[in-house]
Design an enzyme around this catalytic site. Structure first.
Site, PDB file in Angstrom:
ATOM      1  N   ILE A 309       0.856  -1.191   0.000  1.00  0.00           N
ATOM      2  CA  ILE A 309       0.000   0.000   0.000  1.00  0.00           C
ATOM      3  C   ILE A 309       0.886   1.233   0.000  1.00  0.00           C
ATOM      4  O   ILE A 309       1.834   1.334   0.778  1.00  0.00           O
ATOM      5  CB  ILE A 309      -0.924   0.025   1.231  1.00  0.00           C
ATOM      6  CG1 ILE A 309      -1.943  -1.116   1.188  1.00  0.00           C
ATOM      7  CG2 ILE A 309      -1.666   1.369   1.314  1.00  0.00           C
ATOM      8  CD1 ILE A 309      -2.868  -1.152   2.394  1.00  0.00           C
ATOM      9  N   GLU A 310       0.570   2.176  -0.875  1.00  0.00           N
ATOM     10  CA  GLU A 310       1.261   3.473  -0.903  1.00  0.00           C
ATOM     11  C   GLU A 310       0.195   4.562  -0.883  1.00  0.00           C
ATOM     12  O   GLU A 310      -0.280   5.022  -1.928  1.00  0.00           O
ATOM     13  CB  GLU A 310       2.135   3.596  -2.157  1.00  0.00           C
ATOM     14  CG  GLU A 310       3.394   2.764  -2.143  1.00  0.00           C
ATOM     15  CD  GLU A 310       4.525   3.389  -1.338  1.00  0.00           C
ATOM     16  OE1 GLU A 310       4.291   4.442  -0.711  1.00  0.00           O
ATOM     17  OE2 GLU A 310       5.634   2.824  -1.348  1.00  0.00           O
ATOM     18  N   ASN A 311      -0.236   4.966   0.312  1.00  0.00           N
ATOM     19  CA  ASN A 311      -1.194   6.062   0.411  1.00  0.00           C
ATOM     20  C   ASN A 311      -0.553   7.357  -0.079  1.00  0.00           C
ATOM     21  O   ASN A 311       0.662   7.547   0.035  1.00  0.00           O
ATOM     22  CB  ASN A 311      -1.669   6.226   1.852  1.00  0.00           C
ATOM     23  CG  ASN A 311      -2.503   5.045   2.324  1.00  0.00           C
ATOM     24  OD1 ASN A 311      -3.250   4.462   1.548  1.00  0.00           O
ATOM     25  ND2 ASN A 311      -2.360   4.690   3.591  1.00  0.00           N
TER      26      ASN A 311
END
Length: 595
Positions: A309-311
């Site tokens: 995940i890369e917010n």
């Protein structure tokens, strides 16, 4: 001098905060905002008390999760190791069975999610989202999530980096108010450490993976880079990897369900985003072939469904945390729903019958496709300070057609031998292989084996350390056959095992994450015995008298290398290398191949 006073002294006159000069925000609201409980709730998280503008310290976090674990029979808190500075790395375990034994959970016929926050400690969204989710599972309306799944949660992986916190942690990230540091106390990046295992944090993570055998592994980060509409971007090895059946499951089953859940909650999910030109996406989005030193690609090479995940760093902390919560909740539901499909996909990938393995990938000659990109309008301005152009974001949502540039074309492969042999003196490497969970036979008696080895003919070292290691930057090798004596404690490592692909990328020098390229065998480049010219001169004459072809071989070497012909010392060395006096282990990579 106290830390705050020291910083004030060093940066006197500095008052500009990055938050003040960030690109303007588009307005956002979503149903996920209902996940935040009021301050009167007895299990409100420390982050929620600030309106999700702040994230708690290590001590406050630990106190809160201990209290939560003590409040429910379905939770337990376990230390999975200590950091370089001696802090416990805590893991919360949730199980409806109330049996928290790793062997039981690994073998229970039930889905298991493993996720963590703060591998890069400034990117801490996973910690606060996980605390809220575990609160709602034990004291809210999400208890049904434990009916079909068990959950492992490390709130803070890089605990030392987490406590190197300040308002100046990340210049390009919108909150929380104080952020931790990217690297650990030894300045090592944990998300570059999955193959070499040089940090206490990744050592602990791999122990968890081997002990609990999770059905899904999620590593929560926050991006760098450009502005765009997406708030939760995430990815996995879709093509060009080692687990095609798992990739198919993630693409066909998992991603559509997670995207739908995020969209329904008011978030905008997207793929991992890397601008081809480094500024905006007009020239395309790059899908890199990450090597197994990274979390999700390490998962791929060992056949464990894995998500990165890369917010989006320019979205507020509050929005990012809520998006992470929605992602994790749906992830639990999806792996529970598709549990049998996951089991079959993992087994199919573990049982691939490859005779060779790709270890290097290149970009496709043409874009794979074109994506409908939810962009933010931008323009270029010329800096009055540097004279260079820079991008300025205009806070206007636009749609663009963006080419997808995929790096998934195999350009170098290696043959897979029957087994590898490693001598007992390389005990550090043997221990790393065992840490990864690779099966091996440990010799109890002396054995003599004729094996194939790689001998380095040319090499160049990197010009500076990378992650504390002096990597081999470029090299050429030739295959040689030789007899080797293996003492007790040496190992034979068969490739007929579930982690075959991981074993090959660690052992074959062509792999970018091989032990060789990481520099673990650098001592083979040192010569420790040398010749004297007064010995070599008469010896050279005798050698050419006894071997008439040697002169011809020398002339060919001179023709191929003009510097050799001009350098008497190198000619002496050339002859020395033709004699049995030369160190037979010099530049030989100590990994034997059994065919």
């Amino acid at each position: 001098m106290k830390k705050s006073l020291l910083l004030a002294f060093l940066f006197t006159g500095f008052s500009t905060m990055a938050q003040e000069v960030m690109p303007p925000l588009l307005p956002w609201s979503g149903s996920s905002e209902k996940l935040i409980v009021g301050s009167d709730n007895p299990w409100v998280t420390p982050g929620e008390l600030s309106g999700l503008t702040e994230s708690p310290t290590y001590d406050v976090t630990t106190e809160w999760v201990k209290k939560l674990a003590d409040s429910s029979p379905f939770l337990t808190l376990k230390s999975i190791g200590k950091s370089e500075q001696g802090r416990n790395i805590w893991m919360l375990i949730a199980s409806k069975s109330q049996n928290f034994d790793s062997e039981f959970l690994a073998n229970e016929d039930k889905a298991l999610l493993f996720f963590h926050g703060g591998i890069h400690a400034g990117e801490i969204d996973g910690k606060d989202a996980g605390m809220m989710l575990f609160r709602d599972i034990t004291h809210g309306n999400k208890s049904e999530l434990l009916d079909e799944a068990n959950i492992l949660f490390i709130p803070i992986l890089n605990v030392d980096g987490h406590e190197r916190r300040s308002a100046y942690g990340r210049v390009n990230q919108r909150g929380p108010l104080e952020m931790g540091w990217r690297t650990n106390a030894r300045n090592l990046n944990l998300n570059r450490d999955y193959t070499k295992i040089e940090t206490d944090g990744i050592d602990a993570v791999i122990d968890v993976i081997n002990a609990y055998d999770p059905d899904l592994y999620v590593d929560v980060h926050v991006t760098d880079g450009a502005d765009y509409q997406y708030d939760v971007t995430y990815g996995y090895v879709k093509t060009g990897g080692y687990s095609p059946a798992i990739s198919k499951f993630l693409f066909e089953n998992f991603q559509p369900e997670v995207d739908q859940a995020l969209s329904k909650a008011g978030h905008i999910p997207g793929p991992l985003l890397f601008a081809a030109n480094g500024d905006d996406f007009t020239e395309g989005n790059v899908a890199f072939s990450f090597s197994p030193r990274f979390s999700h690609t390490y998962g791929d090479v060992r056949h464990m469904p894995s998500i990165l995940i890369e917010n989006h760093s320019l979205k507020p902390f509050r929005q990012r945390v809520l998006g992470t919560y929605v992602f994790l909740e749906q992830a639990i539901k999806s792996i529970s729903k598709h549990y049998q499909t996951i089991q079959k996909a993992v087994a199919d990938d573990q049982n691939q019958q490859e005779k060779s393995l790709p270890v290097k990938f290149a970009f496709r000659e043409t874009p794979a496709d074109t994506m409908d990109f939810k962009a933010i309008a931008s323009h270029k301005e010329k800096s009055q300070i540097t004279g260079a152009e820079y991008v300025v974001w205009d806070a206007k949502a636009i749609s663009q057609k963006v080419p997808s540039l995929l790096m998934d074309v195999p350009v170098q492969s290696v043959e897979i031998p029957k087994a590898y042999w490693v001598s007992s003196e390389w005990s550090e490497l043997i221990e790393k292989l065992q840490k990864h969970g690779i099966e091996m036979e440990i010799l109890s008696t002396l054995q003599e084996k004729e094996l194939e080895f790689s001998k380095v003919s040319e090499y160049k070292m990197g010009n500076q350390p990378y992650e504390g290691m002096m990597r081999v930057q470029s090299f050429e090798t030739e295959k040689i056959s030789r007899s080797q004596t293996y003492l007790p404690g040496s190992v034979r490592i068969p490739t007929d095992q579930d982690l075959k692909e991981l074993l090959v990328v660690l052992m074959e020098e062509e792999s970018v994450d091989s032990f060789f390229q990481w520099g673990f065998f650098n001592t083979i480049f040192s010569r420790t015995e040398y010749m004297e010219t007064y010995i070599m001169e008469p010896m050279m004459k005798q050698m050419m008298e006894k071997n008439t072809e040697l002169k011809q071989k020398l002339e060919e070497a001179k023709t191929a290398d003009l510097e050799l012909a001009k350098n008497p010392r190198r000619i002496y060395s050339w002859f020395y290398e033709q004699t049995p006096y030369i160190d037979q282990n010099w530049k030989v990579i100590p990994v034997g191949r059994e065919w």
